[in-house]
Design a protein around this motif. Structure first.
Motif, PDB file in Angstrom:
ATOM      1  N   GLU A 220      11.837  35.476 -21.287  1.00 31.28           N
ATOM      2  CA  GLU A 220      11.564  35.582 -19.766  1.00 31.28           C
ATOM      3  C   GLU A 220      10.046  35.689 -19.754  1.00 31.28           C
ATOM      4  OE1 GLU A 220      12.053  39.418 -16.817  1.00 31.28           O
ATOM      5  OE2 GLU A 220      13.105  39.622 -18.710  1.00 31.28           O
ATOM      6  N   TYR A 221       9.180  36.107 -20.437  1.00 32.63           N
ATOM      7  CA  TYR A 221       7.664  36.287 -20.332  1.00 32.63           C
ATOM      8  C   TYR A 221       6.806  35.251 -21.250  1.00 32.63           C
ATOM      9  CZ  TYR A 221       9.199  40.432 -18.190  1.00 32.63           C
ATOM     10  OH  TYR A 221       9.635  41.692 -17.303  1.00 32.63           O
ATOM     11  N   SER A 222       7.445  34.699 -22.256  1.00 31.22           N
ATOM     12  CA  SER A 222       6.332  34.223 -23.325  1.00 31.22           C
ATOM     13  C   SER A 222       6.104  32.652 -22.788  1.00 31.22           C
ATOM     14  CB  SER A 222       7.076  33.793 -24.509  1.00 31.22           C
ATOM     15  OG  SER A 222       6.233  33.344 -25.488  1.00 31.22           O
ATOM     16  N   LYS A 223       4.799  32.127 -22.791  1.00 31.97           N
ATOM     17  CA  LYS A 223       4.432  30.863 -22.501  1.00 31.97           C
ATOM     18  C   LYS A 223       4.127  30.119 -23.696  1.00 31.97           C
ATOM     19  CE  LYS A 223       4.429  31.982 -18.222  1.00 31.97           C
ATOM     20  NZ  LYS A 223       5.854  31.409 -17.407  1.00 31.97           N
ATOM     21  N   GLY A 224       4.575  30.774 -24.910  1.00 33.96           N
ATOM     22  CA  GLY A 224       4.277  29.963 -26.196  1.00 33.96           C
ATOM     23  C   GLY A 224       5.295  28.942 -26.700  1.00 33.96           C
ATOM     24  N   PRO A 225       4.835  28.095 -27.574  1.00 31.16           N
ATOM     25  CA  PRO A 225       5.605  26.931 -28.113  1.00 31.16           C
ATOM     26  C   PRO A 225       7.139  27.141 -28.408  1.00 31.16           C
ATOM     27  CG  PRO A 225       4.177  27.450 -29.831  1.00 31.16           C
ATOM     28  CD  PRO A 225       3.825  28.425 -28.337  1.00 31.16           C
ATOM     29  N   LYS A 226       7.480  28.588 -28.634  1.00 31.69           N
ATOM     30  CA  LYS A 226       8.938  28.805 -29.257  1.00 31.69           C
ATOM     31  C   LYS A 226       9.727  29.876 -27.940  1.00 31.69           C
ATOM     32  CE  LYS A 226       8.238  26.908 -33.272  1.00 31.69           C
ATOM     33  NZ  LYS A 226       9.132  25.800 -33.605  1.00 31.69           N
ATOM     34  N   ALA A 227       9.308  29.730 -26.956  1.00 38.38           N
ATOM     35  CA  ALA A 227       9.783  30.639 -25.805  1.00 38.38           C
ATOM     36  C   ALA A 227      11.175  30.477 -25.823  1.00 38.38           C
ATOM     37  CB  ALA A 227       8.899  30.409 -24.683  1.00 38.38           C
ATOM     38  N   LEU A 228      11.664  28.983 -25.670  1.00 34.11           N
ATOM     39  CA  LEU A 228      12.913  28.635 -25.325  1.00 34.11           C
ATOM     40  C   LEU A 228      14.016  29.046 -26.385  1.00 34.11           C
ATOM     41  CD1 LEU A 228      12.625  25.480 -23.286  1.00 34.11           C
ATOM     42  CD2 LEU A 228      13.312  27.746 -22.518  1.00 34.11           C
ATOM     43  N   ASP A 229      13.425  29.221 -27.586  1.00 35.55           N
ATOM     44  CA  ASP A 229      14.263  29.748 -28.632  1.00 35.55           C
ATOM     45  C   ASP A 229      14.001  31.252 -29.186  1.00 35.55           C
ATOM     46  OD1 ASP A 229      14.428  26.848 -29.568  1.00 35.55           O
ATOM     47  OD2 ASP A 229      12.458  26.871 -30.231  1.00 35.55           O
ATOM     48  N   GLY A 230      13.575  32.063 -27.871  1.00 36.00           N
ATOM     49  CA  GLY A 230      13.535  33.406 -28.171  1.00 36.00           C
ATOM     50  C   GLY A 230      12.430  33.749 -28.959  1.00 36.00           C
ATOM     51  N   GLY A 231      11.502  33.094 -28.984  1.00 33.63           N
ATOM     52  CA  GLY A 231      10.288  33.186 -29.599  1.00 33.63           C
ATOM     53  C   GLY A 231      10.310  33.080 -31.156  1.00 33.63           C
ATOM     54  N   ASP A 232      11.481  32.665 -31.636  1.00 36.41           N
ATOM     55  CA  ASP A 232      11.853  32.659 -33.255  1.00 36.41           C
ATOM     56  C   ASP A 232      10.835  31.386 -33.829  1.00 36.41           C
ATOM     57  OD1 ASP A 232      12.779  32.892 -35.662  1.00 36.41           O
ATOM     58  OD2 ASP A 232      14.705  32.226 -35.214  1.00 36.41           O
ATOM     59  N   TRP A 233      10.091  31.763 -34.674  1.00 31.91           N
ATOM     60  CA  TRP A 233       9.328  30.803 -35.700  1.00 31.91           C
ATOM     61  C   TRP A 233      10.077  30.572 -37.035  1.00 31.91           C
ATOM     62  CZ3 TRP A 233       4.481  28.209 -35.100  1.00 31.91           C
ATOM     63  CH2 TRP A 233       4.007  28.262 -33.893  1.00 31.91           C
ATOM     64  N   PRO A 260      -0.751  43.917 -28.903  1.00 30.53           N
ATOM     65  CA  PRO A 260      -1.116  42.759 -28.603  1.00 30.53           C
ATOM     66  C   PRO A 260      -2.640  42.499 -29.035  1.00 30.53           C
ATOM     67  CG  PRO A 260      -1.345  44.084 -26.858  1.00 30.53           C
ATOM     68  CD  PRO A 260      -0.629  44.909 -27.833  1.00 30.53           C
ATOM     69  N   PHE A 261      -2.907  41.186 -29.405  1.00 36.28           N
ATOM     70  CA  PHE A 261      -4.070  40.676 -29.578  1.00 36.28           C
ATOM     71  C   PHE A 261      -4.459  39.470 -29.142  1.00 36.28           C
ATOM     72  CE2 PHE A 261      -0.916  39.223 -32.874  1.00 36.28           C
ATOM     73  CZ  PHE A 261      -1.418  37.901 -32.807  1.00 36.28           C
ATOM     74  N   ARG A 262      -5.721  39.176 -28.875  1.00 33.70           N
ATOM     75  CA  ARG A 262      -6.292  38.061 -27.875  1.00 33.70           C
ATOM     76  C   ARG A 262      -6.723  36.958 -28.801  1.00 33.70           C
ATOM     77  NH1 ARG A 262      -9.489  38.031 -23.288  1.00 33.70           N
ATOM     78  NH2 ARG A 262      -9.625  35.975 -22.619  1.00 33.70           N
ATOM     79  N   SER A 263      -6.305  35.822 -28.229  1.00 29.66           N
ATOM     80  CA  SER A 263      -6.928  34.502 -28.705  1.00 29.66           C
ATOM     81  C   SER A 263      -7.683  33.623 -27.393  1.00 29.66           C
ATOM     82  CB  SER A 263      -5.822  33.546 -29.327  1.00 29.66           C
ATOM     83  OG  SER A 263      -5.052  33.151 -28.537  1.00 29.66           O
ATOM     84  N   GLY A 264      -7.934  32.401 -27.564  1.00 27.55           N
ATOM     85  CA  GLY A 264      -8.529  31.734 -26.597  1.00 27.55           C
ATOM     86  C   GLY A 264      -7.713  31.483 -25.589  1.00 27.55           C
ATOM     87  N   VAL A 265      -6.282  31.414 -25.737  1.00 37.71           N
ATOM     88  CA  VAL A 265      -5.101  31.069 -24.878  1.00 37.71           C
ATOM     89  C   VAL A 265      -4.394  32.275 -24.207  1.00 37.71           C
ATOM     90  CG1 VAL A 265      -4.643  28.839 -25.934  1.00 37.71           C
ATOM     91  CG2 VAL A 265      -3.468  30.847 -26.634  1.00 37.71           C
ATOM     92  N   GLY A 266      -4.857  33.580 -24.595  1.00 33.46           N
ATOM     93  CA  GLY A 266      -4.188  34.497 -23.740  1.00 33.46           C
ATOM     94  C   GLY A 266      -4.028  35.665 -24.784  1.00 33.46           C
ATOM     95  N   PHE A 267      -2.771  36.563 -24.639  1.00 31.93           N
ATOM     96  CA  PHE A 267      -2.649  37.580 -25.465  1.00 31.93           C
ATOM     97  C   PHE A 267      -1.026  37.319 -26.277  1.00 31.93           C
ATOM     98  CE2 PHE A 267      -5.313  39.748 -22.490  1.00 31.93           C
ATOM     99  CZ  PHE A 267      -5.832  40.633 -23.286  1.00 31.93           C
ATOM    100  N   HIS A 268      -1.267  37.830 -27.503  1.00 30.97           N
ATOM    101  CA  HIS A 268       0.142  37.523 -28.360  1.00 30.97           C
ATOM    102  C   HIS A 268       0.653  38.910 -28.973  1.00 30.97           C
ATOM    103  CE1 HIS A 268      -1.231  33.323 -29.103  1.00 30.97           C
ATOM    104  NE2 HIS A 268      -2.503  33.925 -28.947  1.00 30.97           N
ATOM    105  N   ILE A 269       1.987  38.898 -29.017  1.00 29.59           N
ATOM    106  CA  ILE A 269       2.698  39.881 -29.689  1.00 29.59           C
ATOM    107  C   ILE A 269       3.729  39.175 -30.904  1.00 29.59           C
ATOM    108  CG2 ILE A 269       4.416  41.749 -29.480  1.00 29.59           C
ATOM    109  CD1 ILE A 269       3.651  41.806 -26.470  1.00 29.59           C
ATOM    110  N   LEU A 270       3.479  39.683 -32.045  1.00 31.11           N
ATOM    111  CA  LEU A 270       4.546  39.499 -33.079  1.00 31.11           C
ATOM    112  C   LEU A 270       5.599  40.618 -33.565  1.00 31.11           C
ATOM    113  CD1 LEU A 270       1.835  37.615 -35.435  1.00 31.11           C
ATOM    114  CD2 LEU A 270       3.633  36.390 -33.999  1.00 31.11           C
TER     115      LEU A 270
END
Length: 431
Positions: A220-233, A260-270
C-alpha cells in the motif's frame, strides 16, 4: 570467588607447593632471604617431590638438576614476595572464602569435596596442608589482582573495534529474510513535506510493532523495488544486501523492526522476518532491593540479624514500607537513598550468597535475614524480565579478551618489578 581463573583452580591441583607454616624439620635450613622473609629447604624438598610426580604422570623429562633447582628456588622467591605484598595490603582469606574455593575446585574437577579429599590422601597430601595451600594460592591471586588491575587501561574505542571484528567474523554465515518499506522523498521536497513523510514512517513502525502486516503495508505505501512482492527481499547475507540495509543490522533477531532511517531517496523501514545462523544471548534480569546491616564493634553478628528480623516483621505487618526502612537503616549508601533499590541486573553481578538468595526468592516476597561478605541483608525481588543481550555479550567478550591480554602482560611486568626491587640473598652450602 567466582573471579578466580581456571588456571588458578587447576594450578592448585597440579602443583601443590609447600607451606612455610608446616611443622619444622630437624634439618631444615634457610636457602634464601627475601626481604624480611625466608624460603626454607623443606619448601624446596616438597616442591621437588611434587614436580617429579607431575612429570612422571605426564611422561615429561625433567631438566638437568641445577636448572631445576634454580627454577624451583626462583618460583618460591616470587611466591614469597607476593605473599609479603598481600600482607602489606591486608589481604586475608577467611574460612568461608576458602571453603567456597575448595568447592569450586571440586566442581571444576567434576568430583565431590570428599572425593577430592580422598584424591589428596592417595597422593600423600594431608587435607589440612592442602587447605592451607589453597589459601596461600588465593592470597597470592588476590594480591596480584589488586596490583595488576590498577595498571590496566582499556579504552571504549578498543572494545568497540574488537567487538566489530568479532561481529564481522560471526556474521559471515548469517542469513536474513528481510521485508522493506520505502517512503519516497524528492530532492526538492519542502521542509513540511519531509516532516510529513517522516511522521508517516513513524506511524507505520508503530503499526508494525502492534502486529501490523508488513506485506500489506508495503504493497500500500512502499515505493521500493519489492513493493509488489510485499516488500519481500528473500534470504540475504550481509554482503548480498544493499549497503543501506547492511549498515543498520547488527545483532537484531527474528521479528526486529529497524527504522525509520533516511537515505538519499527517502525513509526506509526493515523487518527481519527470520534469521539463520545467528547466535543470540537472552538473559534474565532481576530488579531487587535490599537492606544491609553491617556488624561493628558496637553491633554483633547476632545483633545485626535481630535488627533485620524486627525490620522484616514491620514490613510484613504493613507498619512500614521496605523503601522507608531502607532509607533509614541500610548501611549501603548507594542503594539506601533509592529505598534499597539495586536496579535491573543479572544476578551474576552479586556475590555468591546474595545471588543464591535472589535466584531462589519469589517476586514480592521479603527474605529472611542472611549473611554475605558485606554483612547481614534482607532482600525483595520486585520484578524479573528476559532481555536480549547479544550485542552486550559480544562487547563483554571483547572486553574480557582485551583485559586478559593486558592482564598477562602487566602481571609479568609487575612480577619483574617486584623481584627487581626486592632484597634477595641466596644461601648456599658454602655461605
Amino acid at each position: 570467588m567466582n573471579k578466580w581463573s581456571h588456571a588458578l583452580i587447576t594450578g592448585v591441583l597440579v602443583l601443590l607447593t609447600p607451606l612455610t607454616q608446616a611443622a619444622p624439620k630437624a634439618l631444615d635450613r634457610v636457602i634464601a632471604v627475601v626481604n624480611d622473609g625466608v624460603v626454607l629447604q623443606s619448601d624446596m624438598t616438597a616442591m621437588r617431590r611434587t614436580v617429579t610426580l607431575n612429570a612422571a604422570n605426564s611422561d615429561r623429562e625433567l631438566p638437568p638438576q641445577d636448572v631445576l633447582e634454580e627454577q624451583m628456588r626462583e618460583r618460591l622467591i616470587i611466591e614469597e614476595l607476593q605473599l609479603q605484598e598481600a600482607k602489606r595490603l591486608g589481604i586475608q582469606i577467611d574460612d568461608s572464602q576458602l571453603q567456597q574455593a575448595i568447592e569450586n575446585i571440586a566442581k571444576e574437577q567434576s568430583v565431590s569435596v570428599q572425593a577430592l579429599r580422598e584424591k589428596m590422601a592417595e597422593q600423600g597430601v594431608a587435607w589440612a596442608q592442602y587447605r592451607e595451600q589453597v589459601r596461600r594460592e588465593l592470597t597470592i591471586s588476590e594480591a596480584r589482582n589488586a596490583q595488576v588491575r590498577r595498571r590496566i587501561s582499556i579504552l571504549p574505542q578498543e572494545v568497540e573495534t574488537l567487538a566489530n571484528q568479532l561481529n564481522e567474523q560471526k556474521m559471515q554465515k548469517v542469513k536474513y529474510k528481510l521485508s522493506h518499506i520505502q517512503l519516497k522523498l524528492d530532492d526538492d521536497a519542502s521542509k513540511a513535506e519531509r516532516e510529513s513523510v517522516k511522521q508517516q514512517a513513524h506511524r507505520l513502525v508503530d503499526t508494525l510493532r502492534h502486529d501490523g502486516n508488513i506485506a500489506e503495508l508495503a504493497m500500500e505505501y512502499s515505493k521500493g523495488p519489492k513493493a509488489l512482492d510485499g516488500g519481500d527481499w528473500g534470504w540475504l547475507r550481509l554482503e548480498e544486501m544493499p549497503t543501506i540495509f547492511a549498515d543498520q543490522i547488527t545483532n537484531q533477531g527474528k521479528g526486529a523492526i529497524i527504522g525509520p532511517f533516511r537515505s538519499g531517496v527517502g525513509f526506509h523501514i526493515l523487518k527481519i522476518d527470520d534469521v539463520q545462523g545467528l547466535e543470540t544471548v537472552a538473559v534474565t534480569e532481576v530488579k531487587a532491593r535490599h537492606i544491609l546491616i553491617k556488624p561493628s564493634i558496637v553491633l554483633s553478628d547476632k545483633g545485626a540479624e535481630q535488627e533485620l528480623n524486627q525490620l522484616t516483621n514491620q514490613i510484613r505487618r504493613g507498619e512500614q514500607s521496605f523503601a522507608d526502612l531502607a532509607k533509614q537503616y541500610s548501611d549501603d549508601p548507594g542503594s539506601a537513598v533509592n529505598g534499597g533499590d539495586l536496579g535491573w541486573s543479572t544476578t551474576d553481578a552479586y556475590v555468591p550468597a546474595f545471588k543464591a538468595k535472589v535466584d531462589a526468592l519469589p517476586e514480592g516476597q521479603v527474605s529472611e535475614p542472611f549473611k554475605t561478605v558485606h554483612g547481614w541483608h534482607i532482600v525483595e525481588v520486585t520484578d524479573r524480565r528476559e532481555v536480549d543481550k547479544t550485542d552486550a555479550a559480544v562487547k563483554n567478550r571483547a572486553y574480557r579478551m582485551l583485559f586478559n591480554r593486558k592482564f598477562n602482560e602487566e602481571a609479568q611486568a609487575w612480577l619483574q618489578e617486584l623481584r627487581a626491587g626486592a632484597y634477595v640473598e641466596v644461601i648456599t652450602d658454602d655461605s
